[in-house]
Motif scaffolding. Structure first.
Motif, PDB file in Angstrom:
ATOM      1  N   GLN A 291      -5.642  19.051 -18.012  1.00 53.72           N
ATOM      2  CA  GLN A 291      -5.086  17.826 -19.248  1.00 53.72           C
ATOM      3  C   GLN A 291      -5.196  17.670 -19.880  1.00 53.72           C
ATOM      4  N   GLU A 292      -7.175  17.238 -20.473  1.00 55.29           N
ATOM      5  CA  GLU A 292      -7.651  17.204 -21.186  1.00 55.29           C
ATOM      6  C   GLU A 292      -7.304  18.154 -22.683  1.00 55.29           C
ATOM      7  N   GLN A 293      -7.274  19.566 -22.181  1.00 54.78           N
ATOM      8  CA  GLN A 293      -7.300  21.052 -22.666  1.00 54.78           C
ATOM      9  C   GLN A 293      -5.673  20.168 -23.247  1.00 54.78           C
ATOM     10  N   ALA A 294      -4.987  20.326 -22.704  1.00 61.43           N
ATOM     11  CA  ALA A 294      -3.193  20.423 -22.736  1.00 61.43           C
ATOM     12  C   ALA A 294      -2.949  19.492 -24.088  1.00 61.43           C
TER      13      ALA A 294
ATOM     14  N   LYS B  46      -9.035  28.544 -34.385  1.00 61.82           N
ATOM     15  CA  LYS B  46      -8.562  27.982 -33.683  1.00 61.82           C
ATOM     16  C   LYS B  46      -8.489  27.937 -32.429  1.00 61.82           C
ATOM     17  N   PHE B  47      -8.128  27.898 -31.568  1.00 64.27           N
ATOM     18  CA  PHE B  47      -7.661  28.093 -30.626  1.00 64.27           C
ATOM     19  C   PHE B  47      -8.586  27.868 -29.666  1.00 64.27           C
ATOM     20  N   GLN B  48      -9.624  29.265 -29.789  1.00 63.24           N
ATOM     21  CA  GLN B  48     -11.083  28.936 -29.416  1.00 63.24           C
ATOM     22  C   GLN B  48     -11.821  27.082 -29.130  1.00 63.24           C
ATOM     23  N   LYS B  49     -11.656  26.557 -30.422  1.00 65.47           N
ATOM     24  CA  LYS B  49     -11.987  25.206 -30.246  1.00 65.47           C
ATOM     25  C   LYS B  49     -11.482  24.136 -29.273  1.00 65.47           C
ATOM     26  N   VAL B  50     -10.532  24.178 -28.576  1.00 64.91           N
ATOM     27  CA  VAL B  50     -10.128  23.682 -27.172  1.00 64.91           C
ATOM     28  C   VAL B  50     -10.038  24.266 -26.166  1.00 64.91           C
ATOM     29  N   ILE B  51      -9.434  25.695 -26.141  1.00 58.92           N
ATOM     30  CA  ILE B  51      -9.639  26.260 -24.458  1.00 58.92           C
ATOM     31  C   ILE B  51     -10.551  27.832 -24.888  1.00 58.92           C
ATOM     32  N   SER B  52     -11.068  27.575 -24.076  1.00 58.82           N
ATOM     33  CA  SER B  52     -11.988  29.234 -23.811  1.00 58.82           C
ATOM     34  C   SER B  52     -11.587  30.458 -23.746  1.00 58.82           C
ATOM     35  N   LEU B  53     -11.968  31.120 -24.354  1.00 53.37           N
ATOM     36  CA  LEU B  53     -11.891  32.575 -25.143  1.00 53.37           C
ATOM     37  C   LEU B  53     -10.999  34.212 -23.869  1.00 53.37           C
ATOM     38  N   ARG B  54     -11.189  33.244 -23.061  1.00 50.14           N
ATOM     39  CA  ARG B  54     -10.594  33.911 -21.794  1.00 50.14           C
ATOM     40  C   ARG B  54      -8.982  33.014 -21.761  1.00 50.14           C
TER      41      ARG B  54
ATOM     42  N   ALA C 198      -6.833  34.364 -24.352  1.00 46.89           N
ATOM     43  CA  ALA C 198      -6.570  35.930 -24.197  1.00 46.89           C
ATOM     44  C   ALA C 198      -5.123  36.447 -23.306  1.00 46.89           C
ATOM     45  N   GLN C 199      -5.723  34.750 -22.247  1.00 49.25           N
ATOM     46  CA  GLN C 199      -4.480  34.978 -21.000  1.00 49.25           C
ATOM     47  C   GLN C 199      -2.996  34.204 -21.996  1.00 49.25           C
ATOM     48  N   LEU C 200      -3.552  33.096 -23.338  1.00 54.38           N
ATOM     49  CA  LEU C 200      -2.428  32.686 -23.343  1.00 54.38           C
ATOM     50  C   LEU C 200      -1.159  34.133 -24.792  1.00 54.38           C
ATOM     51  N   PHE C 201      -1.990  34.451 -25.502  1.00 55.02           N
ATOM     52  CA  PHE C 201      -0.970  35.875 -25.619  1.00 55.02           C
ATOM     53  C   PHE C 201      -0.873  36.557 -24.915  1.00 55.02           C
ATOM     54  N   GLN C 202      -1.603  36.714 -23.909  1.00 60.28           N
ATOM     55  CA  GLN C 202      -0.862  37.801 -22.586  1.00 60.28           C
ATOM     56  C   GLN C 202       0.720  36.837 -22.256  1.00 60.28           C
TER      57      GLN C 202
END
Length: 165
Positions: free
Chosen positions: A61-64, A125-133, A136-140
């Motif tokens: 929820q916090e990440q979202a 920018k995304f790596q500042k709010v969610i993990s690198l993994r 990668a899952q986002l783009f997939q």
């Protein structure tokens, strides 16, 4: 039946997330969705995409809360670049000189480069709010969602693409 209930749960989650991230709707000013049934279908598709990505990326929820405004900004900018690229590709006509055709293609290449630069910028920018993994899952997940939509539309053959089994 359980597949349908899973989808309904995901769509419910998507509606909640969309309500929590009003910047998405404010940015577009309602323009991108159109009116009537087309707008309603696009809204449903957007909600399904939100649910799909949230599920695939396993956002807390916090990440979202931090992720969705950023993603909506990224999507709006990418959508505008895609629109520009489509317009350029459509502009090539028989009456154009070779130089005009060359210039049009160079503009289209520049637009595609801007799209790549945008992805690189938001990758950081995304790596500042969610993990690198999760990035990668986002783009997939985006690619998988697009494939699934195309598959369902192609498989619908003019009929509703709802599995009744």
């Amino acid at each position: 039946m359980s597949a349908i209930s899973s989808v309904l749960r995901l769509v419910s989650l998507a509606v909640l997330l969309a309500a929590a991230a009003p910047a998405a709707h404010a940015q577009g000013g309602g323009q991108g969705l159109g009116g009537g049934r087309k707008g309603q279908r696009l809204g449903q598709l957007e909600n399904a995409k939100i649910a799909f990505i949230t599920n695939r990326v396993s956002l807390t929820q916090e990440q979202a809360q931090k992720f969705w405004p950023l993603y909506n900004e990224f999507s709006a900018r990418r959508r505008e670049l895609n629109r520009s690229g489509r317009l350029l590709r459509r502009d090539v006509t028989e009456g154009m000189t070779d130089q005009q055709i060359r210039d049009t293609f160079n503009q289209a290449f520049a637009t595609r480069q801007q799209e790549l630069n945008l992805e690189k910028e938001y990758f950081d920018k995304f790596q500042k709010v969610i993990s690198l993994r999760q990035v990668a899952q986002l783009f997939q997940a985006e690619r998988d969602f697009t494939k699934e939509v195309i598959k369902r539309v192609a498989g619908a053959g003019g009929q509703a693409a709802v599995d009744t089994n």
